[in-house]
Enzyme design. Structure first.
Site, mmCIF file in Angstrom:
data_model
loop_
_atom_site.group_PDB
_atom_site.id
_atom_site.type_symbol
_atom_site.label_atom_id
_atom_site.label_comp_id
_atom_site.label_asym_id
_atom_site.label_seq_id
_atom_site.Cartn_x
_atom_site.Cartn_y
_atom_site.Cartn_z
ATOM 1 C CB SER A 283 5.071 3.770 5.677
ATOM 2 O OG SER A 283 4.091 4.630 5.159
ATOM 3 N N GLY B 202 6.531 2.345 1.320
ATOM 4 C CA GLY B 202 6.052 1.274 0.451
ATOM 5 C C GLY B 202 6.957 0.054 0.530
ATOM 6 C CB ALA B 203 8.104 -2.289 -2.102
ATOM 7 N N GLY C 36 10.194 -0.270 2.691
ATOM 8 C CA GLY C 36 10.227 -0.400 4.147
ATOM 9 C C GLY C 36 9.853 0.894 4.851
ATOM 10 N N GLY D 77 -0.321 0.576 5.893
ATOM 11 C CA GLY D 77 0.157 1.663 6.754
ATOM 12 C C GLY D 77 -0.549 1.638 8.105
ATOM 13 C CG ASP D 78 -4.596 2.150 8.142
ATOM 14 O OD1 ASP D 78 -4.028 3.261 8.173
ATOM 15 O OD2 ASP D 78 -5.556 1.901 7.407
HETATM 16 N N1 LIG Z 1 4.981 -4.067 -1.888
HETATM 17 C C1 LIG Z 1 5.337 -4.135 -0.597
HETATM 18 N N2 LIG Z 1 6.204 -5.091 -0.169
HETATM 19 C C2 LIG Z 1 6.574 -5.176 1.136
HETATM 20 N N3 LIG Z 1 6.124 -4.330 2.096
HETATM 21 C C3 LIG Z 1 5.287 -3.354 1.717
HETATM 22 C C4 LIG Z 1 4.850 -3.196 0.355
HETATM 23 N N4 LIG Z 1 4.013 -2.141 0.304
HETATM 24 C C5 LIG Z 1 3.918 -1.671 1.575
HETATM 25 N N5 LIG Z 1 4.675 -2.394 2.407
HETATM 26 C C6 LIG Z 1 4.842 -2.221 3.864
HETATM 27 O O1 LIG Z 1 3.721 -1.493 4.336
HETATM 28 C C7 LIG Z 1 4.143 -0.248 4.892
HETATM 29 C C8 LIG Z 1 3.097 0.805 4.622
HETATM 30 O O2 LIG Z 1 2.914 0.974 3.223
HETATM 31 P P1 LIG Z 1 2.857 2.414 2.551
HETATM 32 O O3 LIG Z 1 2.354 2.216 1.165
HETATM 33 O O4 LIG Z 1 4.159 3.084 2.720
HETATM 34 O O5 LIG Z 1 1.848 3.210 3.505
HETATM 35 P P2 LIG Z 1 0.294 3.585 3.371
HETATM 36 O O6 LIG Z 1 -0.443 2.264 3.312
HETATM 37 O O7 LIG Z 1 0.017 4.326 4.627
HETATM 38 O O8 LIG Z 1 0.145 4.405 2.121
HETATM 39 C C9 LIG Z 1 5.516 0.018 4.251
HETATM 40 O O9 LIG Z 1 6.306 0.861 5.068
HETATM 41 C C10 LIG Z 1 6.085 -1.389 4.179
HETATM 42 O O10 LIG Z 1 6.606 -1.769 5.439
HETATM 43 O O1 LIG Z 2 -9.034 8.725 4.931
HETATM 44 P P1 LIG Z 2 -8.344 8.455 3.627
HETATM 45 O O2 LIG Z 2 -7.022 9.117 3.487
HETATM 46 O O3 LIG Z 2 -9.257 8.729 2.433
HETATM 47 O O4 LIG Z 2 -8.017 6.909 3.595
HETATM 48 C C1 LIG Z 2 -9.030 5.961 3.798
HETATM 49 C C2 LIG Z 2 -8.614 4.641 3.266
HETATM 50 O O5 LIG Z 2 -7.384 4.289 3.853
HETATM 51 C C3 LIG Z 2 -7.459 2.999 4.440
HETATM 52 O O6 LIG Z 2 -7.645 3.180 5.829
HETATM 53 C C4 LIG Z 2 -6.206 2.234 4.136
HETATM 54 O O7 LIG Z 2 -5.105 3.012 4.602
HETATM 55 P P2 LIG Z 2 -3.586 2.670 4.336
HETATM 56 O O8 LIG Z 2 -3.514 1.892 3.039
HETATM 57 O O9 LIG Z 2 -2.898 3.988 4.287
HETATM 58 O O10 LIG Z 2 -3.126 1.858 5.508
HETATM 59 C C5 LIG Z 2 -8.694 2.348 3.851
HETATM 60 O O11 LIG Z 2 -9.316 1.433 4.713
HETATM 61 C C6 LIG Z 2 -9.585 3.536 3.571
HETATM 62 O O12 LIG Z 2 -10.422 3.293 2.472
#
Ligand SMILES: Nc1ncnc2c1ncn2[C@@H]1O[C@H](COP(=O)(O)OP(=O)(O)O)[C@@H](O)[C@H]1O
Ligand SMILES: O=P(O)(O)OC[C@H]1O[C@](O)(COP(=O)(O)O)[C@@H](O)[C@@H]1O
Length: 314
Positions: A220, A222-223, A225, A251-252
């Site tokens: 993943s 972020g924004a 994709g 991400g979850d």
């Molecule tokens: N600002 C955003 N705009 C649009 N989609 C987003 C944005 N941030 C995250 N996403 C979507 O959420 C997914 C997971 O976000 P990411 O920050 O990469 O992972 P994690 O939450 O595990 O740190 C991205 O791959 C994207 O599809």
């Molecule tokens: O286990 P870690 O890496 O500290 O992450 C826990 C945090 O991640 C989350 O599951 C959110 O995860 P994502 O933003 O990566 O989808 C929160 O609910 C929780 O506070």
């Protein structure tokens, strides 16, 4: 059925602030509390979309009881395991321009006996599982190969394992050959030692994780994709969000959507991107329901190695 394991679940408090001035008293505009932890969120997203799932959740102290109360109120199918240490609280500070600052507590140590009890709970709940999802950070003193050992155990029983973690736990899990890993951009960079500033570097890093043992990598970005890198194919897609509210849990939701759609190919990537974008449009770590998910907004594009990636988002 998709079984999730969260060794370090959390109570997620999201606090909205107009700005973040260090060393001052900040009056919050609003606050909310969600149940949290990566595997817990995967199960919550699956439940919201009527996909069978069960979450194994260790819990302790008043915070742990609150967590279980919130999850029960959502109707989550769970195997709860009482442990001595208190469940952690994680805090997100959300500013109006979309900047978020996360403070994740380390959690409290699990004893060897507690880890054994949790492993037994996972093994007995896994009899009807197609996938086991091992997700999130490890509490202090938990051996970094804990997900790797689960992975070996389940892979030999024909159950697919997905791992979403970071640091030494991710490196150890790779060697055990998980069917899927879901790193974000920071985790990709950390696991490979590569700077990830362009799409080509993200794909190269994902290929390194495959060479280290993962069969498929859903990275993943972020924004920007996400990419899905499997044997012989690189797929890339993105999904815009009209009004981003919170990226916590995106991400979850992405991993949940991917598994719900069969965990391979374009259809699963579309579902992953649509669920993740829907989560970004919701406050705190609320998980999307079918009415929040807009698959028609997903764009799959040919992957361009020279495409620059935007600033890292959490
Ligand atoms: N600002 C955003 N705009 C649009 N989609 C987003 C944005 N941030 C995250 N996403 C979507 O959420 C997914 C997971 O976000 P990411 O920050 O990469 O992972 P994690 O939450 O595990 O740190 C991205 O791959 C994207 O599809
Ligand atoms: O286990 P870690 O890496 O500290 O992450 C826990 C945090 O991640 C989350 O599951 C959110 O995860 P994502 O933003 O990566 O989808 C929160 O609910 C929780 O506070």
């Amino acid at each position: 059925m998709i079984l999730t394991l969260t060794l370090n679940p959390s109570l997620d408090r999201t606090i909205e602030v107009s700005s973040l001035d260090r060393g001052t008293v900040i009056r919050a505009a609003a606050a909310r509390l969600d149940p949290g932890g990566k595997g817990v969120n995967v199960s919550r997203a699956l439940l919201a979309n009527d996909v069978a799932s069960c979450a194994v959740v260790p819990y302790g102290g008043d915070e742990g009881r609150r967590l279980i109360g919130l999850l029960s109120a959502e109707g989550l199918d769970m195997v709860t395991v009482p442990v001595r240490g208190a469940t952690r609280s994680n805090v997100t500070l959300a500013e109006p321009d979309g900047t978020i600052t996360k403070i994740n507590e380390p959690g409290t140590a699990l004893s060897a006996a507690e880890l054994d009890t949790i492993a037994e709970a996972v093994l007995s709940a896994a009899h009807s599982a197609d996938w086991v999802v091992a997700s999130g950070s490890l509490p202090p003193e938990v051996p970094p190969d804990v997900y790797a050992r689960l992975c070996e155990r389940f892979s030999s029983a024909g159950i697919h394992v997905a791992v979403d973690t970071s640091g030494p736990a991710l490196l150890a899990a790779l060697a055990a050959g998980p069917a899927l890993v879901k790193p974000n951009r920071e985790e990709l960079a950390e696991a490979t030692g590569m700077p990830i500033t362009r799409m080509g570097e993200a794909v190269e890093a994902a290929e390194k994780l495959r060479a280290a043992g993962a069969r498929a990598v859903l990275a993943s970005l972020g924004a920007d994709g996400a990419i899905l890198v499997t044997d012989g194919a690189v797929r890339y897609g993105e999904c815009g969000v009209d009004e981003p509210r919170s990226t916590v849990g995106a991400g979850d939701a992405m991993l949940a959507g991917f598994l719900a759609a069969g965990a391979s190919g374009e259809r699963a990537l579309v579902e992953a991107l649509a669920w993740a974008a829907a989560a970004v449009g919701l406050p705190g770590s609320r998980m999307p329901h079918p009415c929040d998910i807009h698959r028609d907004r997903v764009l799959l594009r040919p992957f361009d190695p020279s495409m620059p990636l935007g600033a890292t988002t959490l």
